[in-house]
Write an enzyme that holds these catalytic residues in place. Structure first.
Site, PDB file in Angstrom:
ATOM      1  N   GLY A   1      -2.732  -6.715   3.947  1.00 39.35           N
ATOM      2  CA  GLY A   1      -1.738  -7.195   4.980  1.00 39.35           C
ATOM      3  C   GLY A   1      -2.393  -8.611   4.941  1.00 39.35           C
TER       4      GLY A   1
ATOM      5  N   THR B   1      -7.935  -1.773   0.902  1.00 40.20           N
ATOM      6  CA  THR B   1      -6.754  -2.491   0.006  1.00 40.20           C
ATOM      7  C   THR B   1      -5.955  -2.799   0.812  1.00 40.20           C
ATOM      8  OG1 THR B   1      -7.775  -1.554  -2.367  1.00 40.20           O
ATOM      9  CG2 THR B   1      -4.870  -2.012  -1.871  1.00 40.20           C
ATOM     10  N   ASP B   2      -5.419  -2.156   1.582  1.00 39.04           N
ATOM     11  CA  ASP B   2      -4.947  -1.911   2.971  1.00 39.04           C
ATOM     12  C   ASP B   2      -4.968  -3.095   3.509  1.00 39.04           C
ATOM     13  OD1 ASP B   2      -3.499   0.085   2.798  1.00 39.04           O
ATOM     14  OD2 ASP B   2      -4.340   1.220   3.726  1.00 39.04           O
ATOM     15  N   ILE B   3      -6.130  -3.979   3.842  1.00 41.07           N
ATOM     16  CA  ILE B   3      -6.576  -4.778   4.684  1.00 41.07           C
ATOM     17  C   ILE B   3      -5.968  -5.971   4.216  1.00 41.07           C
ATOM     18  CG2 ILE B   3      -8.081  -6.294   5.580  1.00 41.07           C
ATOM     19  CD1 ILE B   3      -9.652  -3.712   6.727  1.00 41.07           C
TER      20      ILE B   3
END
Length: 415
Positions: free
Chosen positions: A192, A187-189
């Site tokens: 980004g 989810t972070d990637i």
């Protein structure tokens, strides 16, 4: 210089200035993407400590004698091509320096909690009033409004709340059943990457309006959006998707299968591919069986077909099956460990591992940017920076401060 090199143009975002106040992964991933595409990205870090991920070790980079350095592997994955500038945001004089930097910036990235920068006068409204052309990108767990807006957000938490873990893992009733997170901070990637897209869209709009804007990007929003066909299955069909292990809800056979020496993936997406699979597997009659002849029928009779296939695939090794299936254009592949990934001939041929000079480790191995631009390619200019490595040169280049002024800031512990 060869003919191709002589025709290359500068990277697409060359000349763009990005002030990166973000930490950990989602924001830094966006910053690295912009930096790889040519932007001058300055990473603002807390003096003496820096980005949280600077302490997320081991493993550490090793120097040329094989000894651990102070640089951790995690930090390296999202901070290439940036310059590190240490500023104490809690100090009024430090806040003033950041405002001056923002006035010279095209983009600002931040992932503080809701209103976390407002107390410093570094929120979107304040900085857009100072620099109306600024594209100010805020990344939070839950967005700038709504009942959860003030909560902190973390990838693992959002994978659960956003539905990803409910469809990832072993199905109920089988050994090891239960929700499972993805093996990287997906989810972070993805956030980004969405941030990178949003920033470039805002910059394109700025060409028409002459004005920047505030981007409100939330981890939860991104995770819900990234549910893709599983969300569509629910919204259109009304049935809640369940965990299916490595199987696909809409396509059969599309999962892992055991072999004589391990496992392989079959990703059969149409009836022609299934027919060719059956011929290679020695069961051409499956393709004629009304239960299996079409994908909807295979989905309906999954519980019958898959055990039959598994009884067959265990009879040969992974390499034998892959060789036979590839010869007949049946989509398949091994389940590689990460060491096998970087030894794979296709990965090697595509140059997905890059090595850059590093000030303490000698060299650092990194994963290449997958974006391939024919005329203005990604550039690998700078390794992930040491903490505060570029403080002096950034303050000189962006703000025109002289050595005496910078020394004064250091003496007052502002930088």
């Amino acid at each position: 210089m060869d003919a191709l090199a002589s025709t290359l143009r500068p990277a697409p975002l060359t000349g763009l200035r990005v002030l990166d106040l973000s930490r950990v992964l989602a924001g830094p991933w966006a910053g690295q993407m912009l930096a790889d595409l040519g932007a001058d990205v300055v990473k603002v870090e807390q003096p003496g400590r820096g980005d949280d991920t600077r302490s997320w070790g081991p493993p550490y980079l090793k120097d040329e004698d094989g000894r651990d350095t102070a640089e951790v592997a995690y930090f390296q994955c999202a901070n290439r091509n940036k310059r590190s500038l240490c500023i104490d945001l809690a100090a009024p004089e430090g806040q003033a320096v950041v405002r001056k930097l923002a006035a010279e910036s095209d983009v600002l990235l931040e992932n503080f909690k809701l209103d976390g920068l407002k107390q410093y006068g570094l929120d979107a409204a304040s900085l857009l009033a100072l620099n109306p052309r600024l594209v100010y990108c805020s990344i939070t767990g839950f967005g700038q409004d709504g009942p959860y807006a003030a909560r902190a957000g973390y990838d693992f938490l959002i994978q659960g709340m956003g539905g990803l873990m409910s469809i990832t893992g072993v199905p109920d009733g089988q050994p090891g059943a239960g929700p499972q997170k993805v093996g990287v901070a997906q989810t972070d990637i993805l956030t980004g990457l969405y941030a990178t897209i949003a920033v470039q869209a805002a910059l394109a709009e700025r060409e028409r309006s002459g004005l920047g804007q505030h981007i409100d990007l939330a981890l939860l929003d991104v995770q819900v959006a990234a549910l893709g066909n599983q969300a569509a299955n629910y919204l259109c069909g009304g049935k809640v998707p369940q965990r299916m292990g490595n199987a696909h809800p809409n396509i059969v056979p599309y999962q892992d299968f055991p072999t004589a020496d391990g496992d392989m993936i079959l990703a059969i997406g149409n009836d022609g591919q299934f027919s060719r699979f059956c011929a290679v597997a020695g069961h051409p009659e499956w393709a004629q069986d009304e239960r299996f002849a079409t994908n909807p029928q295979r989905v309906a009779h999954r519980a019958i077909l898959i055990p039959l296939m598994r009884q067959t695939t265990v009879m040969r090794t992974t390499a034998e099956w892959i060789s036979a299936f590839e010869a007949q254009a049946v989509p398949c592949g091994p389940v590689n460990r990460i060491d096998q990934v970087f030894a794979d001939p296709q990965v090697v041929a595509r140059g997905l591992k890059v090595e850059m000079p590093h000030p303490t480790a000698g060299t650092v191995a990194l994963v290449a940017n997958p974006v391939r631009l024919s005329a203005s390619p990604v550039q690998y200019r700078l390794p992930p920076p040491l903490l505060g490595q570029h403080t002096q040169e950034v303050l000189q280049q962006w703000l025109g401060l002289d050595s005496a002024e910078i020394d004064g800031l250091r003496e007052r512990k502002v930088v």
